[in-house]
Design an enzyme around this catalytic site. Sequence first.
Site, PDB file in Angstrom:
ATOM      1  N   LYS A  83       0.858  -1.188   0.000  1.00 54.04           N
ATOM      2  CA  LYS A  83       0.000   0.000   0.000  1.00 54.04           C
ATOM      3  C   LYS A  83       0.889   1.231   0.000  1.00 54.04           C
ATOM      4  O   LYS A  83       1.781   1.375   0.850  1.00 54.04           O
ATOM      5  CB  LYS A  83      -0.860   0.008   1.260  1.00 54.04           C
TER       6      LYS A  83
HETATM    7  O1  G3P Z   1      -9.120   0.829   4.034  1.00 58.06           O
HETATM    8  C1  G3P Z   1      -9.022   2.120   4.547  1.00 58.06           C
HETATM    9  C2  G3P Z   1      -9.701   2.233   5.829  1.00 58.06           C
HETATM   10  O2  G3P Z   1      -9.002   1.531   6.814  1.00 58.06           O
HETATM   11  C3  G3P Z   1      -9.998   3.598   6.282  1.00 58.06           C
HETATM   12  O3  G3P Z   1     -11.176   3.518   6.961  1.00 58.06           O
HETATM   13  O4  G3P Z   1     -12.910   4.164   8.515  1.00 58.06           O
HETATM   14  O5  G3P Z   1     -10.509   4.833   8.943  1.00 58.06           O
HETATM   15  O6  G3P Z   1     -11.815   5.899   7.131  1.00 58.06           O
HETATM   16  P1  G3P Z   1     -11.637   4.685   7.953  1.00 58.06           P
END
Ligand code: G3P
Length: 218
Positions: A83
Amino acid sequence: MKLFIDTANLEEIKTAVSYGVLDGVTTNPTLLSREKNEPVSQLKKICKIVNGPVSAEVTALDSEGMVKEAKELAKIASNIVIKIPSTVDGLMAVKELASLGIKTNLTLCFSASQALLVAKAGAVYVSPFVGRLDDISSEGIALVSDIKLIYSNYGISTQIIVASVRHPRHFVEAARLGADIATVPFSVIAKLMRHPLTDIGIKRFMDDWEKLKRGLGK
Ligand code: G3P
């Protein structure tokens, strides 16, 4: 649409694997930090559990550092995907990693222009963060629709991973748009098969079955 789980927690991953519908895992530094284990050893364990790609994120911000870190992470297992943040340095790193045959997932994608350039650089995956766009009153799913259109205009094979999924609606919208993958936290995966009418229906069937058995004297 493929289903990835967005977590670094082994129990959540094992449970999702046991459902028989899991295609991969995405992690990030925040998710790994919650597990309080050495990240490389945690990633090794994850890669053994899952029969599919496992995204591991670099923390370097310059392209040279990203490439160096990516090469190390790629040694963890054959299913590791690197990533990389969607920045100019990220672009340069992806180009080099693609030439080395190392697969990349361009993360923190918030615009269609980022998605087009990372694809040109050779990203295997791009991760638009729909929830975080919704958080700032933008429309996350509209970005997925734009990327899908642009990729289809040019026959681009970079796969779209809908990320930052917050609820089942995001998952369904991603599938309606034909996204390749949705990466979903365990709490949301748990909701995908839930429906109150299913529960009510089961209860009614069970009650009627019991009544029948009582009537037959069993
Ligand atoms: O895959 C990306 C994810 O982990 C981000 O999610 O909920 O932290 O915006 P969030």
